[in-house]
Design an enzyme around this catalytic site. Structure first.
Site, PDB file in Angstrom:
ATOM      1  N   SER A  42      12.652  25.994  32.242  1.00  0.00           N
ATOM      2  CA  SER A  42      13.178  26.118  33.538  1.00  0.00           C
ATOM      3  C   SER A  42      13.042  24.708  34.495  1.00  0.00           C
ATOM      4  O   SER A  42      13.522  24.763  35.342  1.00  0.00           O
ATOM      5  CB  SER A  42      12.708  27.376  34.399  1.00  0.00           C
ATOM      6  OG  SER A  42      12.871  28.613  33.838  1.00  0.00           O
ATOM      7  N   CYS A 129       3.277  45.675  44.016  1.00  0.00           N
ATOM      8  CA  CYS A 129       4.155  45.769  44.742  1.00  0.00           C
ATOM      9  C   CYS A 129       4.063  47.418  45.360  1.00  0.00           C
ATOM     10  O   CYS A 129       4.356  47.816  46.527  1.00  0.00           O
ATOM     11  CB  CYS A 129       5.584  45.904  44.123  1.00  0.00           C
ATOM     12  SG  CYS A 129       5.669  46.552  42.719  1.00  0.00           S
ATOM     13  N   GLY A 160      11.012  45.089  39.592  1.00  0.00           N
ATOM     14  CA  GLY A 160       9.710  45.164  39.107  1.00  0.00           C
ATOM     15  C   GLY A 160       9.192  44.491  37.858  1.00  0.00           C
ATOM     16  O   GLY A 160       8.408  43.857  37.477  1.00  0.00           O
ATOM     17  N   HIS A 242      11.465  49.558  45.926  1.00  0.00           N
ATOM     18  CA  HIS A 242      10.612  50.836  45.487  1.00  0.00           C
ATOM     19  C   HIS A 242      10.684  51.815  46.559  1.00  0.00           C
ATOM     20  O   HIS A 242      10.328  51.520  47.647  1.00  0.00           O
ATOM     21  CB  HIS A 242       9.330  50.416  45.027  1.00  0.00           C
ATOM     22  CG  HIS A 242       9.104  49.484  44.042  1.00  0.00           C
ATOM     23  ND1 HIS A 242      10.310  49.081  42.985  1.00  0.00           N
ATOM     24  CD2 HIS A 242       7.941  49.058  43.391  1.00  0.00           C
ATOM     25  CE1 HIS A 242       9.831  48.421  42.203  1.00  0.00           C
ATOM     26  NE2 HIS A 242       8.410  48.570  42.052  1.00  0.00           N
TER      27      HIS A 242
HETATM   28  N1  HSE Z   1       4.488  46.516  38.278  1.00  0.00           N
HETATM   29  C1  HSE Z   1       5.583  46.720  39.212  1.00  0.00           C
HETATM   30  C2  HSE Z   1       6.832  47.357  38.722  1.00  0.00           C
HETATM   31  C3  HSE Z   1       5.991  45.524  40.076  1.00  0.00           C
HETATM   32  O1  HSE Z   1       7.076  47.241  37.321  1.00  0.00           O
HETATM   33  O2  HSE Z   1       7.833  47.789  39.329  1.00  0.00           O
HETATM   34  C4  HSE Z   1       4.817  44.465  40.293  1.00  0.00           C
HETATM   35  O3  HSE Z   1       4.006  44.862  41.089  1.00  0.00           O
END
Ligand code: HSE
Length: 333
Positions: A42, A129, A160, A242
């Protein structure tokens, strides 16, 4: 302040640049220099920042000459290089789980345990997160009423799994809508029109690592491992926010009105709670927002004086880039 982003071309890297720019414009962070790093694949791209085009360099194996390194290139890069960056004088704010459970690495959500950031020995961990989004709402409740048990069911967005996760949702949904079968690479099963109760690896106890992170990290951030935490973590076909249903058993009973009032003045929280007006937290409204939306606040039917609530927080912002930048702002204050 000289700031470096490692993993600048990923989804979190992209958000880091936006949040840094907004922080600089607000006058919160004074950024004298921004360095961008990524993998050789990248590197070479140019990305705009503050009216300039910055070229992405290959992540160096050796020292980075910066005051703050925002690391979001994954655990293996952090494990290999973060200690070296820190030993050269940089403070590494690490988005991976590589160091989160080390006793001498603070795990920080600034609204909740900001002063912990000042105890760093070169590395500060940015939390999982799902946990960061939950504790913004749960911490004020814990402080005032004492959380004894916390039961969490998550509805986790494809971000995520990074940019590739979001891309897979869009391309595979497009395929299904055109009569083709969806395939999967970033997720354990096809994601369009599906929910997958499996994020990260299963542990011996039948819970996934993602679910256990919510327990481990809630304990560390709240500084209280007596809280009993149980989580079911589920991937759903949304892009970047989320959502979580949370049930709390409390030491001291609370009413929904008391919780609404408490959270109404809690930093990082937007109370969005008027079911009659169809107002509650949703990815549609929480995406792109700094605050975590909290609503559906009601008395638990299971725990006397306990509380049920629903939260929605942008996974790329409070769940990742925003929290990291807020840690940097906290250090600069
Ligand atoms: N593990 C989290 C997820 C994202 O897959 O939604 C990072 O914290």
């Amino acid at each position: 302040m000289r700031v470096a982003i490692v993993g600048a071309t990923g989804a979190v890297g992209h958000e880091l640049m936006q949040v840094l720019e907004q922080s600089q414009q607000r006058g919160s962070l004074k950024i004298d220099e921004l360095q961008l790093y990524a993998s050789p694949r990248s590197a070479g791209k140019t990305l705009p920042f503050g009216g300039q085009d910055l070229t992405v360099q290959v992540t160096p194996e050796g020292p980075i000459d910066a005051d703050i390194v925002l690391a979001s290139a994954g655990g293996s890069v952090s494990l290999a290089l973060a200690h070296q960056w820190a030993s050269e004088g940089a403070i590494v704010i690490d988005n991976s789980s590589a160091f989160r459970y080390d006793a001498d690495v603070p795990l920080v959500v600034p609204e909740v345990n900001g002063p912990e950031a000042l105890k760093h020995k070169g590395i500060i961990a940015n939390p999982n997160c799902t946990t960061a989004i939950a504790v913004v709402a749960v911490a004020p409740i814990h402080r005032k009423y004492g959380v004894k048990r916390m039961i969490v069911s998550t509805y986790q967005a494809t971000s995520g799994a990074g940019q590739k996760g979001m891309d897979e949702l869009l391309t595979e949904t497009h395929k299904v809508l055109h009569g083709q079968q969806a395939s999967h690479q970033e997720f354990v099963h096809p994601i369009p029109f599906n929910v997958i109760p499996h994020i990260d690896a299963f542990q011996d106890n039948g819970y996934t690592k993602e679910e256990m992170k919510v327990a481990w990290e809630t304990h560390k951030i709240l500084g209280d491992d007596s809280i009993k935490v149980s989580c079911t973590a589920v991937r759903i076909p949304t892009l970047r926010t989320h959502s979580e249903a949370i049930t709390l058993e409390l030491e001291h009973p609370a009413t929904p009105d008391e919780i609404r009032e408490l959270l109404g003045s809690a930093p990082g929280v937007e109370v969005r709670d008027n079911p009659g007006g169809k107002l509650y937290p949703m990815p549609l409204t929480a995406s792109g927002k700094y605050d975590v939306e909290v609503g559906r606040i009601r008395q638990s039917l299971v725990f006397d004086g306990g509380i049920d609530l629903f939260v929605a927080g942008d996974q790329l912002l409070k769940g990742a880039a925003l929290n990291a930048v807020q840690i940097a702002e906290y250090l600069q204050e």
